[in-house]
Design a protein around this motif. Sequence first.
Motif, mmCIF file in Angstrom:
data_model
loop_
_atom_site.group_PDB
_atom_site.id
_atom_site.type_symbol
_atom_site.label_atom_id
_atom_site.label_comp_id
_atom_site.label_asym_id
_atom_site.label_seq_id
_atom_site.Cartn_x
_atom_site.Cartn_y
_atom_site.Cartn_z
ATOM 1 N N UNK A 67 11.225 9.831 -10.714
ATOM 2 C CA UNK A 67 10.565 10.432 -9.557
ATOM 3 C C UNK A 67 10.168 9.138 -8.464
ATOM 4 N N UNK A 68 9.543 8.073 -9.128
ATOM 5 C CA UNK A 68 9.148 6.899 -8.295
ATOM 6 C C UNK A 68 10.304 6.256 -7.414
ATOM 7 N N UNK A 69 11.347 5.978 -8.595
ATOM 8 C CA UNK A 69 12.622 5.486 -7.840
ATOM 9 C C UNK A 69 13.382 6.323 -6.836
ATOM 10 N N UNK A 70 13.352 7.585 -7.086
ATOM 11 C CA UNK A 70 14.017 8.590 -6.088
ATOM 12 C C UNK A 70 13.208 8.503 -4.805
ATOM 13 N N UNK A 71 12.043 8.629 -4.983
ATOM 14 C CA UNK A 71 11.138 8.747 -3.575
ATOM 15 C C UNK A 71 11.036 7.618 -3.084
ATOM 16 N N UNK A 72 10.935 6.438 -3.504
ATOM 17 C CA UNK A 72 10.739 5.101 -2.949
ATOM 18 C C UNK A 72 12.391 4.476 -2.080
ATOM 19 N N UNK A 121 9.673 -3.141 0.233
ATOM 20 C CA UNK A 121 9.921 -2.043 -0.160
ATOM 21 C C UNK A 121 11.138 -1.808 -0.850
ATOM 22 N N UNK A 122 12.261 -2.569 -0.371
ATOM 23 C CA UNK A 122 13.496 -2.209 -1.101
ATOM 24 C C UNK A 122 13.539 -3.397 -2.362
ATOM 25 N N UNK A 123 12.839 -4.205 -2.308
ATOM 26 C CA UNK A 123 12.595 -5.169 -3.534
ATOM 27 C C UNK A 123 12.110 -4.360 -4.642
ATOM 28 N N UNK A 124 11.015 -3.647 -4.210
ATOM 29 C CA UNK A 124 10.240 -2.921 -5.121
ATOM 30 C C UNK A 124 11.111 -1.704 -5.800
ATOM 31 N N UNK A 125 11.950 -1.118 -4.704
ATOM 32 C CA UNK A 125 12.922 -0.141 -5.347
ATOM 33 C C UNK A 125 13.847 -0.454 -6.269
ATOM 34 N N UNK A 126 14.751 -1.815 -5.647
ATOM 35 C CA UNK A 126 15.472 -2.553 -6.639
ATOM 36 C C UNK A 126 14.821 -2.801 -7.931
ATOM 37 N N UNK A 127 13.642 -3.284 -8.099
ATOM 38 C CA UNK A 127 13.078 -3.609 -9.468
ATOM 39 C C UNK A 127 12.787 -2.237 -10.214
ATOM 40 N N UNK A 128 12.497 -1.329 -9.498
ATOM 41 C CA UNK A 128 12.066 -0.146 -10.231
ATOM 42 C C UNK A 128 13.153 0.711 -11.027
ATOM 43 N N UNK A 129 14.393 0.622 -10.211
ATOM 44 C CA UNK A 129 15.790 0.915 -10.573
ATOM 45 C C UNK A 129 16.397 0.141 -11.910
ATOM 46 N N UNK A 130 16.055 -1.028 -11.590
ATOM 47 C CA UNK A 130 16.775 -2.086 -12.988
ATOM 48 C C UNK A 130 15.917 -1.628 -13.903
ATOM 49 N N UNK A 131 14.476 -1.510 -13.807
ATOM 50 C CA UNK A 131 13.633 -1.291 -15.024
ATOM 51 C C UNK A 131 14.074 0.112 -15.724
ATOM 52 N N UNK A 181 0.741 -1.234 0.081
ATOM 53 C CA UNK A 181 -0.026 -0.035 -0.380
ATOM 54 C C UNK A 181 0.884 1.406 0.104
ATOM 55 N N UNK A 182 1.981 1.211 0.716
ATOM 56 C CA UNK A 182 3.064 2.502 0.748
ATOM 57 C C UNK A 182 3.546 2.555 -0.598
ATOM 58 N N UNK A 183 3.900 1.517 -1.207
ATOM 59 C CA UNK A 183 4.690 1.585 -2.520
ATOM 60 C C UNK A 183 3.298 2.274 -3.565
ATOM 61 N N UNK A 184 2.292 1.662 -3.557
ATOM 62 C CA UNK A 184 1.124 2.387 -4.208
ATOM 63 C C UNK A 184 1.166 3.772 -4.084
ATOM 64 N N UNK A 185 1.002 4.224 -2.760
ATOM 65 C CA UNK A 185 1.119 5.752 -2.452
ATOM 66 C C UNK A 185 2.072 6.479 -2.965
ATOM 67 N N UNK A 186 3.289 5.812 -2.984
ATOM 68 C CA UNK A 186 4.413 6.581 -3.449
ATOM 69 C C UNK A 186 4.474 6.558 -5.139
ATOM 70 N N UNK A 187 3.969 5.594 -5.532
ATOM 71 C CA UNK A 187 3.741 5.790 -7.008
ATOM 72 C C UNK A 187 2.604 6.664 -7.573
#
Length: 462
Positions: A90-95, A114-124, A41-47
Motif C-alpha cells: 500500500x505504501x508503494x502504491x500511494x507514494x 519522494x521519487x527516491x523513497x518510492x524507488x527504494x520502497x519498490x525495490x525492497x 514529512x510527506x513520506x512519513x504521512x503516506x507511511x
Amino acid sequence: MTIIFPFDISAVTHDAALSFWERAMAFADTMMRPWNAYQIAIALGVFAAAWVAGRIIGPRMQDWMRSREGWPKWRMRIFVVLHRRLGLILFVGMIWALVWIMRMTTWPSRSYLLAVIAQLAFAYLVIAVLTRLISNKLLRSAVRYVGWVWVTLSILGLSDQAQAILDSASVHLGEMRLSLWILLQAGVILGALFALARFISVNSATRVRRNDDISPSMQVLVIKFMQVLLYGAAVFIGLRTIGVDLTGLAVLSGAIGVGLGFGLQKVVSNLVSGIIILLDKSIKPGDVISLGETFGWINALGARYVSVVTRDGKEYLIPNEDLITGQVVNWSHSDDFVRLDIFFGTAYEDDPHLVRTIAIEAAQSVDRVLKTKPSVCHVVGFGDSSVDYILRFWIRDPTGGLTNIRGNVYLALWDAFKEHGISIPFPQREVRMLGEAAACGDGALPGDAGKGASTSGKAALD
C-alpha cells in the motif's frame, strides 16, 4: 599468492573511497534543504496512512483467503506473502501515485526525494517477495540484506564507488583473481539460481508424482535426475556468469575424483546400486519386503539408502548395495497376493475329512482372508501325538501385517474346533517310580533300593 587489502595505499582504493565519501556528503547536504524536509514529512504521512489502511484491509483479506478452500497451494502461498507485506504494498502504491501527481502539478525538484523513497520502497518490496523462494533462512536473510544495501547504493548513485572499493580487495591464485566484489556476485547469483532451481524442481516433482502413467520407481528416477541436472546447471551458469574459468578445474576435479574413488567406494557403490534399483524396478515405494530379520514396507528410495518402515514404527535405512547383493523377499513385486501357511494338529480320534472342511471354513471367516482365492488344507503327516495338517490361505494387504492375520486364523480354528468337539492333543509323558521290591528283584542290595528308585525316577522325568 598475492593478497591486496583495501587499506593498502593505492590510487584506485584512495580515489574510490574519496569519491564515495564526497557523493555521500553531497547527498546528505541536499537533505538539509527546507523542501526536502517537507518531502520527508510527506513520506512519513503516506507511511502512516498505508499502515492504517493495512490494519483495516488486512483482516478482511485474511477472511477472504480462508474462504478460498479449493485453491492450489502455490496460489495460496502467494497471497500469504502478499498479506504479510500488505503495508509495504500500500505504501508503494500511494507514494508512486503521489509522485505522479506532484510531477504533473509542480516542479520536479519538489518530488525528487519522494521519487527516491518510492524507488527504494519498490525495490525492497520486490527483493522481499523474491527471496521467499529461498528455503534456507540464513541464505534468504543474507541475500535479502545484501540486495537491499546494493539497491540502496545504486539508487543513490554510489554503486560504482562501492564496487571499486570491494574490487580492490583481491587475492591472486595463479592466474585466477578473487575479490570481495566477485565473491559477493557469486553469492547473490548462486543463491538466486539455486532458489530458481529448487522452485522448478519442487513444482516439477509434484507434477511427476501426479502422473499415474509413470511407475513409482521411474518417478523417483526422473525427480532425482532432474534435481541433479538443475542444481548442476545452476552451479555451472553461476560460476561462468561471474567469470570463473572452469577449464582449470577439470584437472583438479579429475585428481579429486581418483582420490574419492578409493576413499568412497561404498558411497559410490550405493549410488550406482540406487540407480540400478530405479531402472530395473525391482522394488518401488510401497512394496513390502523382507531382508534378513527386517520386514516392512518401503517408505522412500534415496540416493544412498532405502527407507523401510516396520510394523512397530521403526524406520530402517538399508544401503542400496545390500538390496542388490543380498537376497530380498518382495511380497508385492508383481502383484499384491500373498499366501500364508499355518500348521496344526488334531487327535487321531477326529475325522481328517471333517477337520479339513472345518479348518477351511474357519480360515474363510476371517476378514482379511481372500474369498476369491479359496483356502486349502492338507494332511502332511502322522505325528507321535496328532495328525498334522497345513492350512494355506491368501491375503492382499501384506502392509497390514502377517503375524496378526496368522493369529486371527488360529483363533478362528480354536473356536471352530471347540464348537465341533475336535481336540488339539499335546504330548503326554508317563512317569514310573520303581519301589524297593523291584529294585531287590533286579539283584540290587536292599540298602540301595531308595537310591535306585530315585535315580530311575529322575531318568524317567528326564
